[in-house]
Design a protein around this motif. Structure first.
Motif, PDB file in Angstrom:
ATOM      1  N   GLU A 245       7.803 -39.242 -54.571  1.00 16.92           N
ATOM      2  CA  GLU A 245       9.243 -39.453 -54.346  1.00 16.92           C
ATOM      3  C   GLU A 245      10.063 -38.277 -54.847  1.00 16.92           C
ATOM      4  OE1 GLU A 245       9.806 -43.124 -56.384  1.00 16.92           O
ATOM      5  OE2 GLU A 245       9.103 -44.356 -54.699  1.00 16.92           O
ATOM      6  N   ASN A 246       9.493 -37.510 -55.761  1.00 19.36           N
ATOM      7  CA  ASN A 246      10.156 -36.317 -56.296  1.00 19.36           C
ATOM      8  C   ASN A 246       9.646 -35.030 -55.645  1.00 19.36           C
ATOM      9  OD1 ASN A 246      12.025 -36.864 -58.851  1.00 19.36           O
ATOM     10  ND2 ASN A 246      10.386 -38.374 -58.878  1.00 19.36           N
ATOM     11  N   GLY A 247       8.917 -35.171 -54.543  1.00 20.44           N
ATOM     12  CA  GLY A 247       8.418 -33.995 -53.837  1.00 20.44           C
ATOM     13  C   GLY A 247       7.256 -33.315 -54.520  1.00 20.44           C
ATOM     14  N   ILE A 248       6.512 -34.064 -55.313  1.00 21.20           N
ATOM     15  CA  ILE A 248       5.393 -33.503 -56.081  1.00 21.20           C
ATOM     16  C   ILE A 248       4.101 -34.209 -55.682  1.00 21.20           C
ATOM     17  CG2 ILE A 248       4.431 -33.176 -58.397  1.00 21.20           C
ATOM     18  CD1 ILE A 248       7.343 -33.213 -59.442  1.00 21.20           C
ATOM     19  N   GLY A 249       3.086 -33.435 -55.333  1.00 25.49           N
ATOM     20  CA  GLY A 249       1.785 -33.993 -55.021  1.00 25.49           C
ATOM     21  C   GLY A 249       0.922 -34.104 -56.263  1.00 25.49           C
ATOM     22  N   VAL A 250      -0.136 -34.904 -56.163  1.00 25.79           N
ATOM     23  CA  VAL A 250      -1.057 -35.100 -57.291  1.00 25.79           C
ATOM     24  C   VAL A 250      -2.450 -34.652 -56.884  1.00 25.79           C
ATOM     25  CG1 VAL A 250      -2.156 -36.799 -58.795  1.00 25.79           C
ATOM     26  CG2 VAL A 250       0.292 -36.971 -58.306  1.00 25.79           C
ATOM     27  N   ILE A 251      -3.011 -33.744 -57.679  1.00 28.89           N
ATOM     28  CA  ILE A 251      -4.360 -33.221 -57.486  1.00 28.89           C
ATOM     29  C   ILE A 251      -5.246 -33.829 -58.556  1.00 28.89           C
ATOM     30  CG2 ILE A 251      -5.789 -31.133 -57.455  1.00 28.89           C
ATOM     31  CD1 ILE A 251      -3.137 -29.585 -56.807  1.00 28.89           C
ATOM     32  N   MET A 252      -6.372 -34.410 -58.150  1.00 26.59           N
ATOM     33  CA  MET A 252      -7.265 -35.060 -59.115  1.00 26.59           C
ATOM     34  C   MET A 252      -8.429 -34.151 -59.457  1.00 26.59           C
ATOM     35  SD  MET A 252      -8.804 -38.911 -58.864  1.00 26.59           S
ATOM     36  CE  MET A 252      -9.279 -39.806 -60.340  1.00 26.59           C
ATOM     37  N   ASP A 253      -8.714 -34.035 -60.746  1.00 27.56           N
ATOM     38  CA  ASP A 253      -9.841 -33.233 -61.242  1.00 27.56           C
ATOM     39  C   ASP A 253     -11.090 -34.102 -61.194  1.00 27.56           C
ATOM     40  OD1 ASP A 253     -11.475 -31.417 -62.549  1.00 27.56           O
ATOM     41  OD2 ASP A 253      -9.952 -30.880 -64.028  1.00 27.56           O
ATOM     42  N   MET A 254     -12.108 -33.684 -60.442  1.00 30.06           N
ATOM     43  CA  MET A 254     -13.325 -34.472 -60.282  1.00 30.06           C
ATOM     44  C   MET A 254     -14.528 -33.714 -60.829  1.00 30.06           C
ATOM     45  SD  MET A 254     -12.860 -36.378 -56.611  1.00 30.06           S
ATOM     46  CE  MET A 254     -11.435 -37.457 -56.332  1.00 30.06           C
ATOM     47  N   VAL A 255     -15.440 -34.472 -61.433  1.00 26.05           N
ATOM     48  CA  VAL A 255     -16.652 -33.905 -62.026  1.00 26.05           C
ATOM     49  C   VAL A 255     -17.858 -34.464 -61.274  1.00 26.05           C
ATOM     50  CG1 VAL A 255     -17.936 -33.515 -64.146  1.00 26.05           C
ATOM     51  CG2 VAL A 255     -15.455 -33.902 -64.254  1.00 26.05           C
ATOM     52  N   LEU A 256     -18.518 -33.624 -60.501  1.00 31.91           N
ATOM     53  CA  LEU A 256     -19.662 -34.030 -59.702  1.00 31.91           C
ATOM     54  C   LEU A 256     -20.986 -33.671 -60.369  1.00 31.91           C
ATOM     55  CD1 LEU A 256     -18.431 -32.702 -56.228  1.00 31.91           C
ATOM     56  CD2 LEU A 256     -18.030 -34.950 -57.239  1.00 31.91           C
ATOM     57  N   ASN A 257     -20.946 -32.756 -61.317  1.00 34.23           N
ATOM     58  CA  ASN A 257     -22.171 -32.184 -61.866  1.00 34.23           C
ATOM     59  C   ASN A 257     -22.819 -33.036 -62.947  1.00 34.23           C
ATOM     60  OD1 ASN A 257     -24.060 -29.832 -62.297  1.00 34.23           O
ATOM     61  ND2 ASN A 257     -23.137 -29.952 -64.337  1.00 34.23           N
ATOM     62  N   HIS A 258     -21.998 -33.708 -63.764  1.00 31.77           N
ATOM     63  CA  HIS A 258     -22.547 -34.385 -64.934  1.00 31.77           C
ATOM     64  C   HIS A 258     -21.709 -35.591 -65.311  1.00 31.77           C
ATOM     65  CE1 HIS A 258     -19.817 -31.111 -66.312  1.00 31.77           C
ATOM     66  NE2 HIS A 258     -19.314 -32.097 -67.037  1.00 31.77           N
ATOM     67  N   ILE A 259     -22.248 -36.396 -66.186  1.00 26.29           N
ATOM     68  CA  ILE A 259     -21.546 -37.560 -66.726  1.00 26.29           C
ATOM     69  C   ILE A 259     -21.550 -37.472 -68.243  1.00 26.29           C
ATOM     70  CG2 ILE A 259     -22.025 -39.119 -64.810  1.00 26.29           C
ATOM     71  CD1 ILE A 259     -24.430 -40.191 -66.396  1.00 26.29           C
ATOM     72  N   GLY A 260     -20.905 -38.432 -68.885  1.00 21.86           N
ATOM     73  CA  GLY A 260     -20.989 -38.539 -70.332  1.00 21.86           C
ATOM     74  C   GLY A 260     -22.232 -39.310 -70.724  1.00 21.86           C
ATOM     75  N   SER A 261     -22.796 -39.006 -71.875  1.00 26.34           N
ATOM     76  CA  SER A 261     -24.037 -39.647 -72.312  1.00 26.34           C
ATOM     77  C   SER A 261     -23.870 -41.135 -72.605  1.00 26.34           C
ATOM     78  CB  SER A 261     -24.584 -38.937 -73.551  1.00 26.34           C
ATOM     79  OG  SER A 261     -23.616 -38.917 -74.590  1.00 26.34           O
ATOM     80  N   GLU A 262     -22.630 -41.623 -72.695  1.00 25.94           N
ATOM     81  CA  GLU A 262     -22.399 -43.051 -72.914  1.00 25.94           C
ATOM     82  C   GLU A 262     -22.207 -43.810 -71.602  1.00 25.94           C
ATOM     83  OE1 GLU A 262     -22.605 -44.645 -75.878  1.00 25.94           O
ATOM     84  OE2 GLU A 262     -23.358 -42.692 -76.529  1.00 25.94           O
ATOM     85  N   HIS A 263     -22.390 -43.151 -70.478  1.00 29.36           N
ATOM     86  CA  HIS A 263     -22.320 -43.838 -69.187  1.00 29.36           C
ATOM     87  C   HIS A 263     -23.417 -44.895 -69.121  1.00 29.36           C
ATOM     88  CE1 HIS A 263     -22.161 -44.584 -64.883  1.00 29.36           C
ATOM     89  NE2 HIS A 263     -21.101 -43.799 -64.778  1.00 29.36           N
ATOM     90  N   VAL A 264     -23.130 -46.023 -68.484  1.00 28.58           N
ATOM     91  CA  VAL A 264     -24.098 -47.114 -68.380  1.00 28.58           C
ATOM     92  C   VAL A 264     -25.383 -46.660 -67.705  1.00 28.58           C
ATOM     93  CG1 VAL A 264     -23.200 -47.983 -66.177  1.00 28.58           C
ATOM     94  CG2 VAL A 264     -24.348 -49.560 -67.769  1.00 28.58           C
TER      95      VAL A 264
END
Length: 636
Positions: A245-264
């Motif tokens: 609504e303010n003329g600003i787009g949102v870019i999402m940072d994505m991590v495809l290479n790795h996860i956190g060690s506490e992931h299920v």
């Protein structure tokens, strides 16, 4: 123990808790029962999907106790189960739905166990909003503001600490969580807009349920839920809506290479090959050159791609087709759900090459006008260019990646400004780097930057020299490409005496209720130098908004001579003086500069207006420029 999103035959509440958030492109479907618990639980990812997608299938990852041997039936409608497959774990089942002819509907999938018991999943196929597939991604006319959300602004102290999450707020600890959140960004959209930024890229905000150093967001433990210490999925959706609504787009940072060690997945891995090196830590070599080296041996390629960053970041094996599908669908799900204008991919070249081709092609087929930028941290243009779509490359690799982070130009600018001028040093570094643009499929779609969250701030890289900072920021906001500015760079934030990332990502002044003495949002307590820098960035960004066609146009530059580097932005290749142009002059020493030397591009019967003070000059005049100056002119 964390309670995650659950779906069971005990309730149909998920079907009735959808929220339609109308944006310029997308109807946002559901409000998720995040962290809710129900008996006889099953998890399903993605939690919902849409009819009318380009890809005719969606694969569901269903997890729950002993679900692997269940038989799956679909209730009704024109949706068919194409495949149901278990891997190594008895607690995962992968179900592929054929939705080629599906209309929007609520599905019921019945999972029947051999003991006669059954569990139901209510799965929504939503209706895509008009224009979703045609959404326009960020482009050369834009300017991106990079935010570390934990360090920008604390808009809601109520989510600073959440029960069940070990990493608590400690603002005195450089590596701790400081409390910044989605609400803090939302509260300060006016500042971002007034500065002139048209896109926001934040470091990842998905759940990072790690014991410590979780603030940076790059150790994902849940791909479908925002970390509650940042907010919620609904809060992220609302931020995107308000930003739009303010003329600003949102870019999402994505991590495809790795996860956190506490992931299920690290407690119950769907298959033995889900994590590289069979779940055991083996460090990556970081030798990205092995992917391109004609003399490389296979073990060097494997050592780069399959190695882990650190023991707390298990490396994903995207060669597993079910994991590949999971990551592809997750990216598309977030684009649709949060109305994204772009994606930034962390450590782009580290995942499997074949997967990266599949991932980018699937997303760009779904959204042909979208934009994705990959982080390839190499200062060799031949390496970075390899990944961009349309580039000339040494093999027949199929990359659909529209953009790459331009690390070569960043390094060249710092080197140029910190070096004495000679035939082989100084501005020639920038000139020679830009001269390699023939390697890229689209150099104007590269994301360019003076600094980012992983390196010393540009003010520190340039030895806290305001004049050098001004030259660097002037160049990055006017040369070819899409500029990204790291939060705080606009007020000369630095990291003198340390390269610790926790200091580089220091708190933005004014973002916390206790910041009473200094507030960069309002200007209170800023020094004269900080106010000057903030105004300089604002004025340069205003130029991009008032003359967008110029920044989508071509770059024409003159080889540097005697410490003077001059370039133009033009709408086309011609020297027709009826076309408006931008002229930029960077000079390290005081100089009297006859404008006639630039007549080939400037023209002769024109006037130029200096942006900083509005002074007008004729093309026949000689400019007197002071030492270490950066001047921008509109040519008319």
């Amino acid at each position: 123990m964390l309670k995650r999103n659950r779906i069971s035959n005990e309730t149909t509440s998920l079907r009735n808790t959808s929220l339609s958030v109308i944006t310029s492109f997308v109807t946002i479907l559901p409000v998720f029962c995040v962290y809710s618990y129900q008996e006889n639980n099953l998890d399903v990812y993605p939690p919902n999907w849409w009819a009318g997608m380009q890809h005719a299938e969606v694969e569901l990852m269903i997890s729950g106790e002993n679900v692997a041997d269940d038989k799956v039936l679909v209730s009704e409608g024109n949706v068919q189960i194409k495949q149901s497959r278990a891997l190594d774990s008895e607690n995962y089942l992968f179900v592929t739905l054929d939705i080629a002819d599906a209309s929007p509907q609520e599905l019921v999938l019945s999972l029947k166990d051999e003991d006669g018991s059954s569990r139901d999943i209510h799965f929504s196929l939503g209706k895509r909003a008009q224009g979703s597939s045609a959404r326009k991604g960020f482009g050369p006319e834009d300017a991106i503001y990079l935010i570390a959300p934990d360090r920008f602004a604390n808009g809601s102290v109520g989510n600073d600490n959440i029960e069940g999450y070990k990493d608590k707020v400690d603002r005195s600890f450089k590596g701790g969580r400081h409390g910044g959140d989605i609400q803090g960004i939302s509260n300060n959209l006016d500042y971002i807009k007034e500065m002139g930024f048209t896109q926001i890229w934040t470091m990842p905000m998905l759940e990072n349920a790690m014991e410590n150093y979780s603030y940076h967001g790059y150790s994902t433990t849940d791909y479908y839920n925002i970390d509650p210490r940042f907010g919620s999925n609904d809060a992220f959706i609302e931020l995107s809506k308000k930003a739009n609504e303010n003329g600003i787009g949102v870019i999402m940072d994505m991590v495809l290479n790795h996860i956190g060690s506490e992931h299920v997945w690290m407690k119950d891995t769907p298959s033995s090959d889900w994590i590289n090196n069979y779940g055991q830590f083996v460090g990556t070599t970081h030798k990205r050159e092995s992917l391109h080296d004609p003399h490389a041996v296979a073990s060097d390629v494997k050592g780069f791609s399959d190695g882990w960053f650190v023991a707390t970041m298990p490396d994903l094996n995207q060669r597993n087709p079910h994991l590949a599908n999971y990551l592809i669908q997750n990216a598309i799900w977030w684009v649709e759900t949060a109305n994204l204008s772009g994606i930034r991919v962390d450590t782009y070249s580290y995942p499997d090459k074949g997967f990266l081709s599949q991932w980018t092609n699937r997303i760009m087929k779904e959204y042909p006008n979208f934009n994705i930028v990959g982080e390839e941290w190499s200062v060799n243009p031949a390496i970075t260019a390899y990944w961009q779509a349309g580039s000339q490359r040494h093999d027949d690799y199929d990359s659909a990646l529209p953009s790459v982070m331009d690390f070569p130009l960043q390094a060249a600018v710092v080197k140029a400004l910190n070096s004495e001028e000679s035939w082989s040093s100084g501005f020639i570094s920038i000139y020679e780097t830009l001269a390699t643009d023939f390697l890229y499929g689209d150099p104007n779609n590269l994301v360019i930057f003076a600094d980012n969250h992983d390196m010393s701030r540009i003010f520190t890289q340039l030895n806290h020299d305001k004049a050098k900072w001004n030259m660097a920021m002037t160049l990055f906001l006017t040369t070819r490409g899409i500029p990204q500015v790291f939060y705080g760079t606009e007020i000369l934030m630095g990291n003198e005496g340390t390269e610790d990332h926790g200091i580089i990502r220091s708190d933005f002044p004014g973002g916390w209720p206790s910041d009473s003495d200094k507030n960069a949002f309002s200007g209170k307590g800023l020094s004269d130098d900080e106010l000057w820098a903030q105004k300089r960035i604002k004025n340069l960004l205003a130029l991009r908004q008032s003359h967008p066609q110029l920044f989508k146009g071509k770059l024409k530059h003159y080889a540097p001579v005697d410490g003077v580097y001059t370039y133009f932005r033009v709408v086309d290749d011609t020297a027709d003086t009826s076309d408006q142009k931008l002229m930029v002059i960077l000079n390290k020493k005081s100089v009297d500069l006859p404008l006639a030397k630039y007549a080939e591009v400037l023209g002769s019967d024109v006037s130029i207006t200096r942006v900083s003070d509005g002074q007008i000059f004729n093309a026949s005049e000689t400019l007197s420029l002071p030492v270490m100056s950066a001047n921008v002119f509109i040519v008319q």
